[in-house]
Design a protein around this motif. Structure first.
Motif, PDB file in Angstrom:
ATOM      1  N   HIS A   1       0.849  -1.193   0.000  1.00 51.28           N
ATOM      2  CA  HIS A   1       0.000   0.000   0.000  1.00 51.28           C
ATOM      3  C   HIS A   1       0.885   1.243   0.000  1.00 51.28           C
ATOM      4  CE1 HIS A   1      -3.990  -1.903   0.707  1.00 51.28           C
ATOM      5  NE2 HIS A   1      -3.197  -2.902   1.086  1.00 51.28           N
ATOM      6  N   LEU A   2       0.721   2.046  -1.037  1.00 56.35           N
ATOM      7  CA  LEU A   2       1.499   3.270  -1.165  1.00 56.35           C
ATOM      8  C   LEU A   2       1.185   4.241  -0.028  1.00 56.35           C
ATOM      9  CD1 LEU A   2       3.604   4.024  -3.268  1.00 56.35           C
ATOM     10  CD2 LEU A   2       1.838   5.260  -4.530  1.00 56.35           C
ATOM     11  N   ASP A   3       0.024   4.083   0.582  1.00 51.95           N
ATOM     12  CA  ASP A   3      -0.362   4.944   1.709  1.00 51.95           C
ATOM     13  C   ASP A   3       0.655   4.840   2.853  1.00 51.95           C
ATOM     14  OD1 ASP A   3      -3.637   5.245   0.973  1.00 51.95           O
ATOM     15  OD2 ASP A   3      -2.652   3.377   0.380  1.00 51.95           O
ATOM     16  N   TYR A   4       1.200   3.643   3.051  1.00 48.95           N
ATOM     17  CA  TYR A   4       2.192   3.440   4.116  1.00 48.95           C
ATOM     18  C   TYR A   4       3.450   4.265   3.845  1.00 48.95           C
ATOM     19  CZ  TYR A   4       5.786   1.006   6.860  1.00 48.95           C
ATOM     20  OH  TYR A   4       6.822   0.710   7.713  1.00 48.95           O
TER      21      TYR A   4
ATOM     22  N   TYR B   1       3.162   9.035  -8.060  1.00 48.47           N
ATOM     23  CA  TYR B   1       1.814   9.164  -7.512  1.00 48.47           C
ATOM     24  C   TYR B   1       1.716  10.077  -6.287  1.00 48.47           C
ATOM     25  CZ  TYR B   1       0.356   5.248 -10.482  1.00 48.47           C
ATOM     26  OH  TYR B   1       0.062   4.441 -11.553  1.00 48.47           O
ATOM     27  N   LEU B   2       2.833  10.331  -5.610  1.00 52.11           N
ATOM     28  CA  LEU B   2       2.787  11.094  -4.365  1.00 52.11           C
ATOM     29  C   LEU B   2       3.439  12.463  -4.535  1.00 52.11           C
ATOM     30  CD1 LEU B   2       3.818   8.305  -1.805  1.00 52.11           C
ATOM     31  CD2 LEU B   2       1.517   8.918  -2.598  1.00 52.11           C
TER      32      LEU B   2
ATOM     33  N   TYR C   1      -3.329   2.144  -3.574  1.00 55.28           N
ATOM     34  CA  TYR C   1      -3.293   3.496  -3.022  1.00 55.28           C
ATOM     35  C   TYR C   1      -4.724   3.951  -2.780  1.00 55.28           C
ATOM     36  CZ  TYR C   1      -2.107   8.459  -2.483  1.00 55.28           C
ATOM     37  OH  TYR C   1      -1.963   9.746  -1.998  1.00 55.28           O
ATOM     38  N   GLN C   2      -4.964   4.414  -1.574  1.00 56.24           N
ATOM     39  CA  GLN C   2      -6.298   4.863  -1.168  1.00 56.24           C
ATOM     40  C   GLN C   2      -7.352   3.799  -1.467  1.00 56.24           C
ATOM     41  OE1 GLN C   2      -6.731   8.711  -3.067  1.00 56.24           O
ATOM     42  NE2 GLN C   2      -5.414   9.720  -1.560  1.00 56.24           N
TER      43      GLN C   2
END
Length: 423
Positions: free
Chosen positions: A205-208, A245-246, A268-269
């Motif tokens: 997860h890119l959120d991490y 992406y970020l 992501y999300q």
């Protein structure tokens, strides 16, 4: 030992892991033949050793910066050859030194090769530190983040770097702590297999990683609004995905990674943004060393059925440094660099530079550690060849380590007003 023979490590026997030492021997007979040996044990208990035979000069002295090794684990004039040519006492083992508080202790000895063959004439211990004086090490367990933060001494401000040294799970502190000593605030994070994290991983997860970025930017000694990301192997595609992406990724060092999202789906999300490029293990090539050559195992990212795995690197606003070893046998890093360069140029982007190293293998790390030709690979389920030739690989690591620091200093903003705003 002989009371007349002296072995000196200059400028001192205690130094940083990424610093060279000059090895000198004095008090030998004129033209005496001796063997120098180095020996160390890594944190897994594996013994690594090397040897080199020398002939003293007319005054009974040997200087590894001047004199060639006539035989052993390396030959020729190589001042740090005793360190990078060390080999494990068990096949297919990679040197493990991941904890920054544990120095790399190398015992160096001089042995007679004439009158009493093998007798120790002199010895000394090179203590190679992974964490510098004044660097603060802090374990991080905040929110979902599991990692270690390294902060340099001094007021700052300092540029910030996120270290994605994630191979094999858990944490590796070596690169992060050494970069901190060079003037960077560095956070190294685990993706799995550390502390209370799952021992296995099925998706990323890119959120991490976004949470880790935000945590790092808020540290009071960090100057600037953006962060650098350094990666290697699988984490190379994670670094590129972060940049694509970020927000706030100002510079990425991609070392022998892939141009596509590999092995695990990326979310992501709560939505999958990139499916994984998978492997075909039937393409593993057995070798006489009993380690596999896996260079052709990854499926072709340019094949129509795999196009969705390609990272939209043209979306990245930060600077990109692509580093590829021409003899990488883990996969075809140079081909992946070519793919990304073509894609970026097709989109009118020039925010990148490339460095390629002939004769280097997959694992390019901070310099002066033992070169690793092969070790266990979890995906292959056995030992694989990493490629490279020891001398060329060692030289590449020295050059790259300096290049990484120059790249981050050039492209990471560092503004004192940002640090004041956090106080």
């Amino acid at each position: 030992m002989s009371s007349q023979v002296r072995l000196r490590l200059l400028p001192r026997a205690r130094c940083m892991f990424d610093e060279p030492v000059q090895v000198k021997v004095a008090g030998l007979r004129s033209r005496q033949m001796v063997t120098l040996r180095a020996r160390s044990t890594d944190e897994k208990g594996v013994v690594f050793s090397s040897s080199a035979t020398f002939r003293a000069d007319g005054s009974g002295q040997i200087d590894l910066e001047r004199d060639p090794s006539l035989g052993g684990t390396y030959t020729g004039v190589e001042p740090m050859g005793l360190l990078w040519s060390m080999r494990p006492d068990t096949l297919h083992k990679r040197f493990q030194r991941t904890k920054s508080l544990n120095p790399h202790m190398v015992k160096i000895s001089v042995h007679d090769q004439e009158k009493e063959e093998g007798r120790i004439l002199a010895e000394a211990t090179n203590e190679r530190l992974l964490i510098g004086d004044g660097v603060i090490r802090r374990t991080v367990r905040e929110g979902n983040i599991r990692g270690v933060l390294f902060t340099p001494p001094g007021e700052g401000p300092f540029p910030a770097v996120l270290d994605l040294y994630t191979s094999g799970g858990g944490l590796s502190e070596k690169r992060a702590s050494l970069l901190a000593r060079r003037g960077f605030v560095v956070l190294t994070v685990a993706l799995y297999g550390n502390s209370d994290m799952s021992r296995n991983i099925r998706e990323i997860h890119l959120d991490y990683l976004e949470e880790a970025l935000e945590f790092l930017k808020k540290q009071y000694k960090v100057g600037g609004k953006g962060v650098g990301v350094i990666s290697i192997s699988k984490s190379g595609d994670l670094a590129l995905s972060m940049a694509s992406y970020l927000q706030g990724v100002e510079a990425v060092v991609w070392i022998n990674g892939c141009s596509a999202n590999t092995l695990l789906p990326l979310y992501y999300q709560k939505s999958q943004i990139l499916p994984p490029l998978m492997v075909d293990l039937s393409k593993l090539i057995p070798t006489e060393s009993e380690a596999f050559n896996g260079k052709k195992v990854m499926n072709d990212p340019l094949a129509e059925e795999n196009e969705a795995t390609l990272i939209p690197v043209e979306r990245a606003e930060g600077r990109l440094l692509f580093v590829a070893s021409e003899d990488d046998l883990n996969w075809d890093s140079t081909a992946y660099v070519d793919m990304m360069v073509e894609r970026l140029q097709r989109h009118g982007k020039d925010n990148f530079e490339t460095v390629c190293y002939p004769g280097a293998g997959h694992y390019l790390e901070p310099p002066y550690g033992p070169y690793c030709p092969s070790s266990f690979h979890a995906v292959a389920g056995g030992p694989v060849l990493w490629g490279g030739e020891a001398r060329s690989h060692a030289a590449a690591e020295v050059h790259l380590w300096k290049k990484i620091q120059e790249f981050f200093r050039a492209h990471l903003s560092c503004d004192a007003t940002q640090t004041k705003a956090k106080l």
